[in-house]
Design a protein around this motif. Structure first.
Motif, PDB file in Angstrom:
ATOM      1  N   LEU A  44       0.829  -1.204   0.000  1.00 50.10           N
ATOM      2  CA  LEU A  44       0.000   0.000   0.000  1.00 50.10           C
ATOM      3  C   LEU A  44       0.868   1.259   0.000  1.00 50.10           C
ATOM      4  O   LEU A  44       0.610   2.202  -0.760  1.00 50.10           O
ATOM      5  CB  LEU A  44      -0.940  -0.006   1.210  1.00 50.10           C
ATOM      6  N   ASP A  45       1.904   1.274   0.821  1.00 50.83           N
ATOM      7  CA  ASP A  45       2.829   2.414   0.826  1.00 50.83           C
ATOM      8  C   ASP A  45       3.497   2.571  -0.541  1.00 50.83           C
ATOM      9  O   ASP A  45       3.658   3.682  -1.042  1.00 50.83           O
ATOM     10  CB  ASP A  45       3.902   2.243   1.904  1.00 50.83           C
ATOM     11  N   PHE A  46       3.877   1.441  -1.136  1.00 51.21           N
ATOM     12  CA  PHE A  46       4.552   1.475  -2.429  1.00 51.21           C
ATOM     13  C   PHE A  46       3.641   2.047  -3.513  1.00 51.21           C
ATOM     14  O   PHE A  46       4.045   2.931  -4.268  1.00 51.21           O
ATOM     15  CB  PHE A  46       5.023   0.073  -2.813  1.00 51.21           C
ATOM     16  N   VAL A  47       2.405   1.548  -3.607  1.00 49.00           N
ATOM     17  CA  VAL A  47       1.533   2.034  -4.687  1.00 49.00           C
ATOM     18  C   VAL A  47       1.156   3.492  -4.465  1.00 49.00           C
ATOM     19  O   VAL A  47       0.971   4.235  -5.437  1.00 49.00           O
ATOM     20  CB  VAL A  47       0.281   1.155  -4.909  1.00 49.00           C
ATOM     21  N   ALA A  48       1.082   3.919  -3.212  1.00 42.80           N
ATOM     22  CA  ALA A  48       0.817   5.341  -2.955  1.00 42.80           C
ATOM     23  C   ALA A  48       2.001   6.187  -3.432  1.00 42.80           C
ATOM     24  O   ALA A  48       1.811   7.225  -4.076  1.00 42.80           O
ATOM     25  CB  ALA A  48       0.551   5.576  -1.475  1.00 42.80           C
ATOM     26  N   ALA A  49       3.218   5.742  -3.161  1.00 50.16           N
ATOM     27  CA  ALA A  49       4.410   6.467  -3.605  1.00 50.16           C
ATOM     28  C   ALA A  49       4.530   6.444  -5.129  1.00 50.16           C
ATOM     29  O   ALA A  49       4.982   7.421  -5.743  1.00 50.16           O
ATOM     30  CB  ALA A  49       5.659   5.860  -2.970  1.00 50.16           C
ATOM     31  N   ALA A  50       4.095   5.351  -5.754  1.00 46.71           N
ATOM     32  CA  ALA A  50       4.210   5.213  -7.206  1.00 46.71           C
ATOM     33  C   ALA A  50       3.319   6.193  -7.956  1.00 46.71           C
ATOM     34  O   ALA A  50       3.584   6.494  -9.124  1.00 46.71           O
ATOM     35  CB  ALA A  50       3.866   3.781  -7.618  1.00 46.71           C
ATOM     36  N   ARG A  51       2.317   6.714  -7.301  1.00 46.34           N
ATOM     37  CA  ARG A  51       1.440   7.681  -7.968  1.00 46.34           C
ATOM     38  C   ARG A  51       2.175   8.956  -8.338  1.00 46.34           C
ATOM     39  O   ARG A  51       1.803   9.631  -9.294  1.00 46.34           O
ATOM     40  CB  ARG A  51       0.256   8.027  -7.057  1.00 46.34           C
ATOM     41  N   THR A  52       3.222   9.302  -7.581  1.00 46.58           N
ATOM     42  CA  THR A  52       3.947  10.552  -7.842  1.00 46.58           C
ATOM     43  C   THR A  52       5.399  10.333  -8.260  1.00 46.58           C
ATOM     44  O   THR A  52       6.087  11.295  -8.551  1.00 46.58           O
ATOM     45  CB  THR A  52       3.927  11.453  -6.588  1.00 46.58           C
ATOM     46  N   ASP A  53       5.843   9.089  -8.284  1.00 49.77           N
ATOM     47  CA  ASP A  53       7.228   8.786  -8.654  1.00 49.77           C
ATOM     48  C   ASP A  53       7.233   7.910  -9.906  1.00 49.77           C
ATOM     49  O   ASP A  53       6.959   6.708  -9.831  1.00 49.77           O
ATOM     50  CB  ASP A  53       7.924   8.063  -7.496  1.00 49.77           C
ATOM     51  N   PRO A  54       7.547   8.488 -11.056  1.00 50.18           N
ATOM     52  CA  PRO A  54       7.512   7.726 -12.303  1.00 50.18           C
ATOM     53  C   PRO A  54       8.410   6.486 -12.298  1.00 50.18           C
ATOM     54  O   PRO A  54       8.104   5.498 -12.956  1.00 50.18           O
ATOM     55  CB  PRO A  54       7.982   8.724 -13.364  1.00 50.18           C
ATOM     56  N   ALA A  55       9.481   6.524 -11.550  1.00 49.78           N
ATOM     57  CA  ALA A  55      10.371   5.367 -11.491  1.00 49.78           C
ATOM     58  C   ALA A  55       9.675   4.167 -10.852  1.00 49.78           C
ATOM     59  O   ALA A  55       9.966   3.022 -11.195  1.00 49.78           O
ATOM     60  CB  ALA A  55      11.637   5.718 -10.711  1.00 49.78           C
ATOM     61  N   LEU A  56       8.779   4.414  -9.938  1.00 53.51           N
ATOM     62  CA  LEU A  56       8.039   3.335  -9.281  1.00 53.51           C
ATOM     63  C   LEU A  56       6.770   2.971 -10.043  1.00 53.51           C
ATOM     64  O   LEU A  56       6.232   1.873  -9.882  1.00 53.51           O
ATOM     65  CB  LEU A  56       7.664   3.744  -7.851  1.00 53.51           C
ATOM     66  N   GLY A  57       6.293   3.894 -10.849  1.00 52.20           N
ATOM     67  CA  GLY A  57       5.032   3.688 -11.552  1.00 52.20           C
ATOM     68  C   GLY A  57       4.998   2.442 -12.410  1.00 52.20           C
ATOM     69  O   GLY A  57       4.006   1.721 -12.443  1.00 52.20           O
ATOM     70  N   GLU A  58       6.099   2.165 -13.109  1.00 50.63           N
ATOM     71  CA  GLU A  58       6.158   0.991 -13.969  1.00 50.63           C
ATOM     72  C   GLU A  58       6.020  -0.298 -13.162  1.00 50.63           C
ATOM     73  O   GLU A  58       5.322  -1.227 -13.562  1.00 50.63           O
ATOM     74  CB  GLU A  58       7.495   0.982 -14.714  1.00 50.63           C
ATOM     75  N   ILE A  59       6.668  -0.328 -12.021  1.00 46.02           N
ATOM     76  CA  ILE A  59       6.589  -1.519 -11.165  1.00 46.02           C
ATOM     77  C   ILE A  59       5.175  -1.666 -10.617  1.00 46.02           C
ATOM     78  O   ILE A  59       4.637  -2.774 -10.553  1.00 46.02           O
ATOM     79  CB  ILE A  59       7.625  -1.440 -10.024  1.00 46.02           C
ATOM     80  N   ALA A  60       4.555  -0.561 -10.249  1.00 49.84           N
ATOM     81  CA  ALA A  60       3.187  -0.606  -9.738  1.00 49.84           C
ATOM     82  C   ALA A  60       2.232  -1.147 -10.802  1.00 49.84           C
ATOM     83  O   ALA A  60       1.318  -1.929 -10.492  1.00 49.84           O
ATOM     84  CB  ALA A  60       2.745   0.777  -9.270  1.00 49.84           C
ATOM     85  N   VAL A  61       2.452  -0.762 -12.053  1.00 49.61           N
ATOM     86  CA  VAL A  61       1.622  -1.278 -13.148  1.00 49.61           C
ATOM     87  C   VAL A  61       1.824  -2.780 -13.301  1.00 49.61           C
ATOM     88  O   VAL A  61       0.870  -3.539 -13.495  1.00 49.61           O
ATOM     89  CB  VAL A  61       1.935  -0.527 -14.468  1.00 49.61           C
ATOM     90  N   GLU A  62       3.073  -3.235 -13.179  1.00 50.51           N
ATOM     91  CA  GLU A  62       3.350  -4.678 -13.255  1.00 50.51           C
ATOM     92  C   GLU A  62       2.635  -5.433 -12.137  1.00 50.51           C
ATOM     93  O   GLU A  62       2.085  -6.514 -12.375  1.00 50.51           O
ATOM     94  CB  GLU A  62       4.853  -4.937 -13.172  1.00 50.51           C
ATOM     95  N   LEU A  63       2.644  -4.884 -10.926  1.00 47.26           N
ATOM     96  CA  LEU A  63       1.938  -5.525  -9.814  1.00 47.26           C
ATOM     97  C   LEU A  63       0.435  -5.585 -10.085  1.00 47.26           C
ATOM     98  O   LEU A  63      -0.209  -6.616  -9.860  1.00 47.26           O
ATOM     99  CB  LEU A  63       2.207  -4.777  -8.508  1.00 47.26           C
ATOM    100  N   HIS A  64      -0.102  -4.477 -10.562  1.00 48.82           N
ATOM    101  CA  HIS A  64      -1.527  -4.397 -10.885  1.00 48.82           C
ATOM    102  C   HIS A  64      -1.895  -5.437 -11.949  1.00 48.82           C
ATOM    103  O   HIS A  64      -2.837  -6.215 -11.778  1.00 48.82           O
ATOM    104  CB  HIS A  64      -1.853  -2.982 -11.376  1.00 48.82           C
ATOM    105  N   ASP A  65      -1.132  -5.458 -13.027  1.00 51.33           N
ATOM    106  CA  ASP A  65      -1.400  -6.399 -14.112  1.00 51.33           C
ATOM    107  C   ASP A  65      -1.160  -7.846 -13.680  1.00 51.33           C
ATOM    108  O   ASP A  65      -1.885  -8.753 -14.104  1.00 51.33           O
ATOM    109  CB  ASP A  65      -0.532  -6.076 -15.326  1.00 51.33           C
ATOM    110  N   GLY A  66      -0.170  -8.056 -12.832  1.00 56.50           N
ATOM    111  CA  GLY A  66       0.141  -9.404 -12.368  1.00 56.50           C
ATOM    112  C   GLY A  66      -1.002 -10.011 -11.573  1.00 56.50           C
ATOM    113  O   GLY A  66      -1.348 -11.188 -11.762  1.00 56.50           O
ATOM    114  N   LEU A  67      -1.606  -9.223 -10.694  1.00 59.73           N
ATOM    115  CA  LEU A  67      -2.741  -9.729  -9.916  1.00 59.73           C
ATOM    116  C   LEU A  67      -3.885 -10.104 -10.850  1.00 59.73           C
ATOM    117  O   LEU A  67      -4.535 -11.141 -10.686  1.00 59.73           O
ATOM    118  CB  LEU A  67      -3.201  -8.697  -8.892  1.00 59.73           C
ATOM    119  N   ARG A  68      -4.139  -9.285 -11.847  1.00 59.53           N
ATOM    120  CA  ARG A  68      -5.216  -9.572 -12.786  1.00 59.53           C
ATOM    121  C   ARG A  68      -4.908 -10.813 -13.622  1.00 59.53           C
ATOM    122  O   ARG A  68      -5.809 -11.590 -13.944  1.00 59.53           O
ATOM    123  CB  ARG A  68      -5.489  -8.352 -13.662  1.00 59.53           C
TER     124      ARG A  68
END
Length: 135
Positions: A44-68
């Motif tokens: 939860l902390d990671f995905v919140a940080a990824a909203r404003t940090d483009p470097a983390l955004g790609e990883i957050a998208v991978e996590l999102h897509d991976g769960l799906r």
């Protein structure tokens, strides 16, 4: 989470009950014990940080897509090949994880398991009804 999910999958044999496998694997994404609760708090902390940090955004998208993707594979094993159902299961897992992480004293592991069980049961019932609408 992925290492634990893979380990769970390895312990299951191909002839296992697909429903029980789906319930077990889906449960690996939920804060059902202290270790998973810690993981979900970090997520939860990671995905919140990824909203404003483009470097983390790609990883957050991978996590999102991976769960799906996992949700889709689990449902496929249950005979449900519906992208909306996969998104629905992923949304239920996301919601249970968020609720239990933010309010651990209000959403117990037993309640989480019961919600997951009911959701999977209803999904399977809806899939069977859509295959046999006149029954």
């Amino acid at each position: 989470m992925d290492v634990r999910v893979a380990a769970q999958r390895e312990r299951r044999h191909p002839g296992g009950d697909p429903y029980l496998v789906a319930q077990e694997v889906a449960g690996q994404f939920l804060p059902l014990d202290a270790a998973r609760a810690d993981e979900t708090a970090v997520w939860l902390d990671f995905v919140a940080a990824a909203r404003t940090d483009p470097a983390l955004g790609e990883i957050a998208v991978e996590l999102h897509d991976g769960l799906r993707a996992v949700a889709g594979r689990l449902l496929h094993r249950l005979g449900v090949d519906d992208p909306v159902a996969a998104e629905h299961l992923a949304a239920v897992l996301d919601g249970l994880t968020l609720g239990a992480t933010l309010h651990p004293d209000r959403l117990s592991p037993d309640t989480i398991r019961a919600v997951l069980h009911r959701h999977l049961t209803q999904l399977l019932g809806a899939a069977n009804e859509s295959e046999h609408p006149d029954v």
